[in-house]
Design a protein around this motif. Structure first.
Motif, PDB file in Angstrom:
ATOM      1  N   HIS A  43      -6.069   4.112  -4.979  1.00 44.75           N
ATOM      2  CA  HIS A  43      -4.890   3.280  -5.246  1.00 44.75           C
ATOM      3  C   HIS A  43      -5.087   2.440  -6.509  1.00 44.75           C
ATOM      4  O   HIS A  43      -4.237   2.443  -7.406  1.00 44.75           O
ATOM      5  CB  HIS A  43      -4.622   2.342  -4.064  1.00 44.75           C
ATOM      6  N   THR A  44      -6.183   1.697  -6.561  1.00 48.89           N
ATOM      7  CA  THR A  44      -6.379   0.809  -7.712  1.00 48.89           C
ATOM      8  C   THR A  44      -6.761   1.597  -8.966  1.00 48.89           C
ATOM      9  O   THR A  44      -6.413   1.193 -10.072  1.00 48.89           O
ATOM     10  CB  THR A  44      -7.451  -0.261  -7.418  1.00 48.89           C
ATOM     11  N   THR A 103     -13.576  -5.168  -1.058  1.00 49.29           N
ATOM     12  CA  THR A 103     -13.209  -5.721  -2.370  1.00 49.29           C
ATOM     13  C   THR A 103     -13.922  -4.966  -3.483  1.00 49.29           C
ATOM     14  O   THR A 103     -13.322  -4.639  -4.517  1.00 49.29           O
ATOM     15  CB  THR A 103     -13.564  -7.217  -2.429  1.00 49.29           C
ATOM     16  N   GLN A 117     -14.920  -1.888  -3.556  1.00 47.64           N
ATOM     17  CA  GLN A 117     -14.350  -0.545  -3.745  1.00 47.64           C
ATOM     18  C   GLN A 117     -13.046  -0.588  -4.544  1.00 47.64           C
ATOM     19  O   GLN A 117     -12.767   0.306  -5.338  1.00 47.64           O
ATOM     20  CB  GLN A 117     -14.124   0.116  -2.383  1.00 47.64           C
ATOM     21  N   THR A 118     -12.255  -1.641  -4.345  1.00 41.92           N
ATOM     22  CA  THR A 118     -11.017  -1.760  -5.113  1.00 41.92           C
ATOM     23  C   THR A 118     -11.314  -2.137  -6.567  1.00 41.92           C
ATOM     24  O   THR A 118     -10.649  -1.647  -7.486  1.00 41.92           O
ATOM     25  CB  THR A 118     -10.063  -2.802  -4.501  1.00 41.92           C
ATOM     26  N   GLY A 157      -4.939  -3.955  -4.781  1.00 47.70           N
ATOM     27  CA  GLY A 157      -6.300  -4.110  -4.260  1.00 47.70           C
ATOM     28  C   GLY A 157      -6.336  -5.038  -3.057  1.00 47.70           C
ATOM     29  O   GLY A 157      -7.019  -4.760  -2.058  1.00 47.70           O
ATOM     30  N   ARG A 198      -5.159  -3.238   0.045  1.00 46.01           N
ATOM     31  CA  ARG A 198      -6.129  -2.283   0.591  1.00 46.01           C
ATOM     32  C   ARG A 198      -7.244  -2.996   1.356  1.00 46.01           C
ATOM     33  O   ARG A 198      -7.725  -2.490   2.375  1.00 46.01           O
ATOM     34  CB  ARG A 198      -6.738  -1.449  -0.552  1.00 46.01           C
ATOM     35  N   VAL A 199      -7.630  -4.178   0.885  1.00 48.55           N
ATOM     36  CA  VAL A 199      -8.669  -4.958   1.568  1.00 48.55           C
ATOM     37  C   VAL A 199      -8.127  -5.557   2.856  1.00 48.55           C
ATOM     38  O   VAL A 199      -8.796  -5.522   3.899  1.00 48.55           O
ATOM     39  CB  VAL A 199      -9.220  -6.059   0.636  1.00 48.55           C
ATOM     40  N   THR A 231       0.821  -1.213   0.000  1.00 49.37           N
ATOM     41  CA  THR A 231       0.000   0.000   0.000  1.00 49.37           C
ATOM     42  C   THR A 231       0.856   1.265   0.000  1.00 49.37           C
ATOM     43  O   THR A 231       0.575   2.217  -0.729  1.00 49.37           O
ATOM     44  CB  THR A 231      -0.942  -0.010   1.228  1.00 49.37           C
ATOM     45  N   SER A 241     -11.579   3.165  -4.276  1.00 44.49           N
ATOM     46  CA  SER A 241     -10.129   3.088  -4.109  1.00 44.49           C
ATOM     47  C   SER A 241      -9.380   3.912  -5.147  1.00 44.49           C
ATOM     48  O   SER A 241      -9.432   3.629  -6.346  1.00 44.49           O
ATOM     49  CB  SER A 241      -9.655   1.629  -4.203  1.00 44.49           C
ATOM     50  N   HIS A 288     -10.399  -0.513   2.401  1.00 46.85           N
ATOM     51  CA  HIS A 288     -11.433  -0.608   1.373  1.00 46.85           C
ATOM     52  C   HIS A 288     -12.047  -1.991   1.395  1.00 46.85           C
ATOM     53  O   HIS A 288     -11.435  -2.958   1.874  1.00 46.85           O
ATOM     54  CB  HIS A 288     -10.842  -0.349  -0.020  1.00 46.85           C
TER      55      HIS A 288
END
Length: 199
Positions: A136-137, A177, A179-180, A166, A169-170, A19, A134, A175
């Motif tokens: 990030h993703t 799953t 949301q990613t 992803g 983040r989970v 992350t 998310s 987040h």
């Protein structure tokens, strides 16, 4: 219960490393010089550094300033409503670099990828009003797709990295799953289509 409130395990330690290590600013700082250098040599690298300043460095400074002032809690801006302040600032910064690059006739690929960054932030901002999608993703997915379009389809082999991000983040419970996945789809479609159309 958040990851910070539980004892770290090897799983959460690796998730934290991923992350933090492949956070949006690092993805942007890696992707822009790669695209610019391969496509346009030293000129591309110079413009990539300029774009990264506005898309990654200045937003990072804004977030750090918020952390020092106590208006933001962490570098990833985990609080959804506070993202509604950060995302518009980033959009303004990215749009500024796009305007300058367009005015000074920067290489088309780099101007297009900056526009793609801005375009992908629009649905992210709208979704964030109700839901913590998310970033990030979204950023990682958009970057991989843009590299695939700009440098060739072999670069799409990097996509498992998006899945790994992803996962991190989970695991950290930042987040769900869903949301990613939505972040990845939004990033790929919006950034990819914009970059393809604008270059």
């Amino acid at each position: 219960m958040t990851e910070a409130m539980t004892a770290p395990t090897s799983r959460t330690v690796w998730a934290r490393r991923i992350t933090d290590g492949v956070e949006p600013k690092n993805v942007i700082i890696a992707m822009l010089p790669l695209l610019g250098g391969v496509r346009h040599g030293w000129t591309g690298l110079a413009w990539a550094a300029f774009a990264a300043l506005f898309a990654a460095v200045i937003p990072t400074m804004f977030i750090r300033r918020g952390i020092r002032r106590g208006t933001l809690e962490d570098r990833h801006v985990g609080h959804r409503q506070r993202r509604l302040t950060v995302i518009p600032f980033i959009m303004g910064s990215v749009l500024t670099s796009f305007a300058v690059m367009l005015w000074l006739d920067a290489p088309a690929d780099l101007t297009a990828v900056v526009l793609a960054m801005f375009a992908s932030l629009v649905p992210i901002l709208v979704i964030t009003v109700w839901w913590k999608v998310s970033v990030h993703t979204a950023v990682a997915s958009g970057a991989v797709v843009c590299l695939g379009i700009g440098l060739g389809p072999l670069w799409l082999l990097l996509y498992p990295l998006v899945v790994l991000i992803g996962w991190s983040r989970v695991v950290l419970r930042d987040h769900t799953t869903a949301q990613t996945i939505v972040g990845a789809v939004v990033g790929a479609l919006t950034a990819g289509l914009t970059f393809w159309a604008a270059r």
